[in-house]
Write a protein that holds these residues in place. Sequence first.
Motif, PDB file in Angstrom:
ATOM      1  N   THR A   1       0.885  -1.364  -0.083  1.00 12.16           N
ATOM      2  CA  THR A   1       0.022   0.193   0.057  1.00 12.16           C
ATOM      3  C   THR A   1       0.941   1.362   0.126  1.00 12.16           C
ATOM      4  O   THR A   1       2.018   1.042   0.301  1.00 12.16           O
ATOM      5  N   ASP A   2       0.273   2.414  -0.218  1.00 14.68           N
ATOM      6  CA  ASP A   2       1.080   3.730  -0.300  1.00 14.68           C
ATOM      7  C   ASP A   2       1.681   4.099   1.232  1.00 14.68           C
ATOM      8  O   ASP A   2       2.602   4.669   1.383  1.00 14.68           O
ATOM      9  N   THR A   3       1.085   3.531   2.242  1.00 17.35           N
ATOM     10  CA  THR A   3       1.721   3.740   3.528  1.00 17.35           C
ATOM     11  C   THR A   3       3.099   3.162   3.735  1.00 17.35           C
ATOM     12  O   THR A   3       3.897   3.164   4.651  1.00 17.35           O
ATOM     13  N   GLN A   4       3.268   1.823   3.079  1.00 21.72           N
ATOM     14  CA  GLN A   4       4.531   1.082   3.141  1.00 21.72           C
ATOM     15  C   GLN A   4       5.643   1.756   2.242  1.00 21.72           C
ATOM     16  O   GLN A   4       6.756   1.028   2.633  1.00 21.72           O
ATOM     17  N   ILE A   5       5.642   2.607   1.304  1.00 21.68           N
ATOM     18  CA  ILE A   5       6.537   2.864   0.321  1.00 21.68           C
ATOM     19  C   ILE A   5       6.485   4.600  -0.042  1.00 21.68           C
ATOM     20  O   ILE A   5       5.229   4.976  -0.124  1.00 21.68           O
ATOM     21  N   THR A   6       7.629   5.039   0.031  1.00 22.74           N
ATOM     22  CA  THR A   6       7.594   6.453  -0.475  1.00 22.74           C
ATOM     23  C   THR A   6       8.879   7.083  -1.195  1.00 22.74           C
ATOM     24  O   THR A   6       9.799   6.149  -1.262  1.00 22.74           O
ATOM     25  N   THR A   7       8.549   7.950  -2.142  1.00 23.08           N
ATOM     26  CA  THR A   7       9.841   8.445  -2.873  1.00 23.08           C
ATOM     27  C   THR A   7      10.395   9.590  -2.582  1.00 23.08           C
ATOM     28  O   THR A   7       9.778  10.613  -2.044  1.00 23.08           O
ATOM     29  N   THR A   8      11.804   9.548  -2.397  1.00 25.69           N
ATOM     30  CA  THR A   8      12.444  10.945  -2.213  1.00 25.69           C
ATOM     31  C   THR A   8      13.708  11.022  -3.091  1.00 25.69           C
ATOM     32  O   THR A   8      13.784  10.015  -3.772  1.00 25.69           O
ATOM     33  N   PHE A   9      14.354  12.000  -2.886  1.00 26.96           N
ATOM     34  CA  PHE A   9      15.322  12.329  -3.841  1.00 26.96           C
ATOM     35  C   PHE A   9      16.582  13.009  -2.798  1.00 26.96           C
ATOM     36  O   PHE A   9      16.719  13.757  -2.003  1.00 26.96           O
ATOM     37  N   GLN A  10      18.094  12.590  -3.414  1.00 31.00           N
ATOM     38  CA  GLN A  10      18.959  12.820  -2.437  1.00 31.00           C
ATOM     39  C   GLN A  10      20.034  13.597  -3.303  1.00 31.00           C
ATOM     40  O   GLN A  10      19.865  13.946  -4.314  1.00 31.00           O
ATOM     41  N   SER A  11      21.435  13.874  -2.617  1.00 31.99           N
ATOM     42  CA  SER A  11      22.554  14.546  -3.202  1.00 31.99           C
ATOM     43  C   SER A  11      21.925  15.941  -3.863  1.00 31.99           C
ATOM     44  O   SER A  11      22.326  16.121  -4.902  1.00 31.99           O
ATOM     45  N   VAL A  12      21.469  16.732  -3.088  1.00 30.08           N
ATOM     46  CA  VAL A  12      21.087  18.120  -3.463  1.00 30.08           C
ATOM     47  C   VAL A  12      22.464  18.697  -3.303  1.00 30.08           C
ATOM     48  O   VAL A  12      23.404  18.893  -2.455  1.00 30.08           O
ATOM     49  N   PHE A  13      22.552  19.809  -4.482  1.00 32.73           N
ATOM     50  CA  PHE A  13      23.847  20.647  -4.642  1.00 32.73           C
ATOM     51  C   PHE A  13      23.544  22.043  -5.069  1.00 32.73           C
ATOM     52  O   PHE A  13      22.878  21.868  -6.168  1.00 32.73           O
ATOM     53  N   GLY A  14      24.139  23.066  -4.495  1.00 29.14           N
ATOM     54  CA  GLY A  14      23.960  24.387  -4.836  1.00 29.14           C
ATOM     55  C   GLY A  14      22.631  24.856  -4.281  1.00 29.14           C
ATOM     56  O   GLY A  14      22.016  24.356  -3.606  1.00 29.14           O
ATOM     57  N   PRO A  15      22.334  26.243  -4.740  1.00 28.04           N
ATOM     58  CA  PRO A  15      21.403  26.786  -3.794  1.00 28.04           C
ATOM     59  C   PRO A  15      19.792  26.721  -4.359  1.00 28.04           C
ATOM     60  O   PRO A  15      18.982  27.132  -3.624  1.00 28.04           O
ATOM     61  N   GLU A  16      19.654  26.208  -5.651  1.00 31.27           N
ATOM     62  CA  GLU A  16      18.321  26.470  -6.066  1.00 31.27           C
ATOM     63  C   GLU A  16      17.505  25.190  -5.573  1.00 31.27           C
ATOM     64  O   GLU A  16      18.079  24.255  -4.986  1.00 31.27           O
ATOM     65  N   GLU A  17      16.196  25.226  -5.852  1.00 32.11           N
ATOM     66  CA  GLU A  17      15.227  24.108  -5.466  1.00 32.11           C
ATOM     67  C   GLU A  17      15.439  22.866  -6.349  1.00 32.11           C
ATOM     68  O   GLU A  17      15.509  22.877  -7.466  1.00 32.11           O
ATOM     69  N   TRP A  18      15.736  21.776  -5.584  1.00 30.29           N
ATOM     70  CA  TRP A  18      15.952  20.338  -6.142  1.00 30.29           C
ATOM     71  C   TRP A  18      14.456  19.638  -6.116  1.00 30.29           C
ATOM     72  O   TRP A  18      13.509  20.221  -5.318  1.00 30.29           O
ATOM     73  N   LEU A  19      14.419  18.626  -6.812  1.00 28.27           N
ATOM     74  CA  LEU A  19      13.222  17.719  -6.501  1.00 28.27           C
ATOM     75  C   LEU A  19      13.420  17.112  -5.232  1.00 28.27           C
ATOM     76  O   LEU A  19      14.224  16.895  -4.499  1.00 28.27           O
ATOM     77  N   GLN A  20      11.943  17.335  -4.645  1.00 28.75           N
ATOM     78  CA  GLN A  20      11.581  16.867  -3.134  1.00 28.75           C
ATOM     79  C   GLN A  20      10.587  15.877  -2.910  1.00 28.75           C
ATOM     80  O   GLN A  20      10.047  15.476  -4.166  1.00 28.75           O
ATOM     81  N   PRO A  21      10.423  15.374  -2.059  1.00 30.45           N
ATOM     82  CA  PRO A  21      11.133  15.609  -0.670  1.00 30.45           C
ATOM     83  C   PRO A  21      12.538  15.078  -0.697  1.00 30.45           C
ATOM     84  O   PRO A  21      12.940  14.104  -1.433  1.00 30.45           O
ATOM     85  N   TYR A  22      13.351  15.594  -0.029  1.00 34.11           N
ATOM     86  CA  TYR A  22      14.649  15.351   0.249  1.00 34.11           C
ATOM     87  C   TYR A  22      14.829  14.217   0.931  1.00 34.11           C
ATOM     88  O   TYR A  22      14.536  14.338   2.151  1.00 34.11           O
ATOM     89  N   THR A  23      15.777  13.285   0.645  1.00 33.61           N
ATOM     90  CA  THR A  23      15.785  12.227   1.476  1.00 33.61           C
ATOM     91  C   THR A  23      16.379  12.238   2.826  1.00 33.61           C
ATOM     92  O   THR A  23      15.856  11.766   3.903  1.00 33.61           O
ATOM     93  N   VAL A  24      17.339  13.030   2.978  1.00 29.86           N
ATOM     94  CA  VAL A  24      18.038  13.535   4.452  1.00 29.86           C
ATOM     95  C   VAL A  24      17.028  14.312   5.199  1.00 29.86           C
ATOM     96  O   VAL A  24      17.260  13.840   6.392  1.00 29.86           O
ATOM     97  N   LYS A  25      16.073  14.921   4.665  1.00 29.83           N
ATOM     98  CA  LYS A  25      15.096  15.701   5.594  1.00 29.83           C
ATOM     99  C   LYS A  25      13.876  14.740   5.734  1.00 29.83           C
ATOM    100  O   LYS A  25      13.627  14.840   6.902  1.00 29.83           O
ATOM    101  N   GLU A  26      13.480  14.046   4.630  1.00 27.95           N
ATOM    102  CA  GLU A  26      12.616  13.189   5.022  1.00 27.95           C
ATOM    103  C   GLU A  26      12.703  12.013   6.093  1.00 27.95           C
ATOM    104  O   GLU A  26      11.579  11.776   6.753  1.00 27.95           O
ATOM    105  N   VAL A  27      13.922  11.440   6.116  1.00 29.76           N
ATOM    106  CA  VAL A  27      14.017  10.295   6.985  1.00 29.76           C
ATOM    107  C   VAL A  27      13.882  10.978   8.496  1.00 29.76           C
ATOM    108  O   VAL A  27      13.389  10.186   9.379  1.00 29.76           O
ATOM    109  N   ALA A  28      14.399  11.947   8.639  1.00 29.23           N
ATOM    110  CA  ALA A  28      14.367  12.734   9.942  1.00 29.23           C
ATOM    111  C   ALA A  28      12.964  13.250  10.222  1.00 29.23           C
ATOM    112  O   ALA A  28      12.525  12.966  11.592  1.00 29.23           O
ATOM    113  N   ARG A  29      12.226  13.587   9.308  1.00 24.92           N
ATOM    114  CA  ARG A  29      10.821  13.844   9.587  1.00 24.92           C
ATOM    115  C   ARG A  29       9.936  12.718  10.074  1.00 24.92           C
ATOM    116  O   ARG A  29       9.016  12.821  10.894  1.00 24.92           O
ATOM    117  N   LEU A  30      10.222  11.789   9.091  1.00 24.39           N
ATOM    118  CA  LEU A  30       9.534  10.505   9.474  1.00 24.39           C
ATOM    119  C   LEU A  30       9.975   9.842  11.141  1.00 24.39           C
ATOM    120  O   LEU A  30       8.911   9.464  11.606  1.00 24.39           O
TER     121      LEU A  30
END
Length: 355
Positions: A252-281
Amino acid sequence: MTQPASDATCPAHAPKNHPAIPREKIGVLLANLGTPDATDYWSMRRYLNEFLSDRRVIDYAPWKWQLLLQLIILTKRPFTSGKAYKSIWNEELDESPLMTITRDQTGALRTALTAEYGDDIMVDFCMRYGNPSTKSKVREMTEAGCTRILFFPLYPQYAGATSGTANDQFFRALMDETRQPAARTVQPYFDHPEYIDALARSIETAYAGDINPEILIVSYHGMPKRYLMQGDPYHCQCQKTTRLLKERLGWTDTQITTTFQSVFGPEEWLQPYTVKEVARLAKEDGKRRIAVVAPAFSADCIETLEEINEEIRESFEHAGGEEFTYIPCLNDSPAHIEALAHVIRENLQGWASRS
């Protein structure tokens, strides 16, 4: 002077001084991102300079970017990147894990494809940045008699900064060949049934062990959000890979989620950022046990072995998480090799017949 291939012969009706011509073959050239030759400052600087000077990777105006890159970034980053590489370096072979794994993948595919197609197939690998270079391997293949080359970037999901730049380099190498071979490039295989099944089986194997994650984080390499808005299909292909993986696992959707890692530079990248999302979880959702898998990488490398298994793990544990499981890339597992071989077979249709 280039030495002729060992099976080279002169055409039957050629004059005596005609150069020997090798027996015609089909080349299968695998391509991965690349690796520094060593972890010292100058090796890292050469590698990072080539990588970060690629306009497909960093598309800022060169007059502005190169000034920043050469005077600031490349004076400091080789030290930090070298330290990160040292933490995962294959000391026995004195090379990065990406080099070791890509070579092993190539060897396994060479064995499988030779058994099916015979000696008329030549399988090798190159790196977009560093060694062995794309140009050197294209040259080796043409000198060995490859009149057709199938070029296979080992990225399941297409991005201009990965598959696109690998193809660019391949085409540039062809420009230097006196006799250009016919060429094909492999399309992204993000939704290929064999690839999805190999991913699912690796997760099922991990979950069958002594772990009980509450959620699986499917972490892909990031890119600036601007690239998505400009038409790069990477984000959509990542989302489809996760959806197909979820369906194959029967989750189900509650068992799996998509994130993106390796952010570089000042502009916005694809989200959610893995490093922040694991902390939020851990902090907000109270998750104490998670697993992370990285389907965009065909082989474990600095982004998985160091970034996920160290930096992202630390973010989760610092936020209160207790059990962090990293599920390795498919690497040279039998299921992955069979999936890659299946993709290659499909792309060789009309060129080669299985024996």
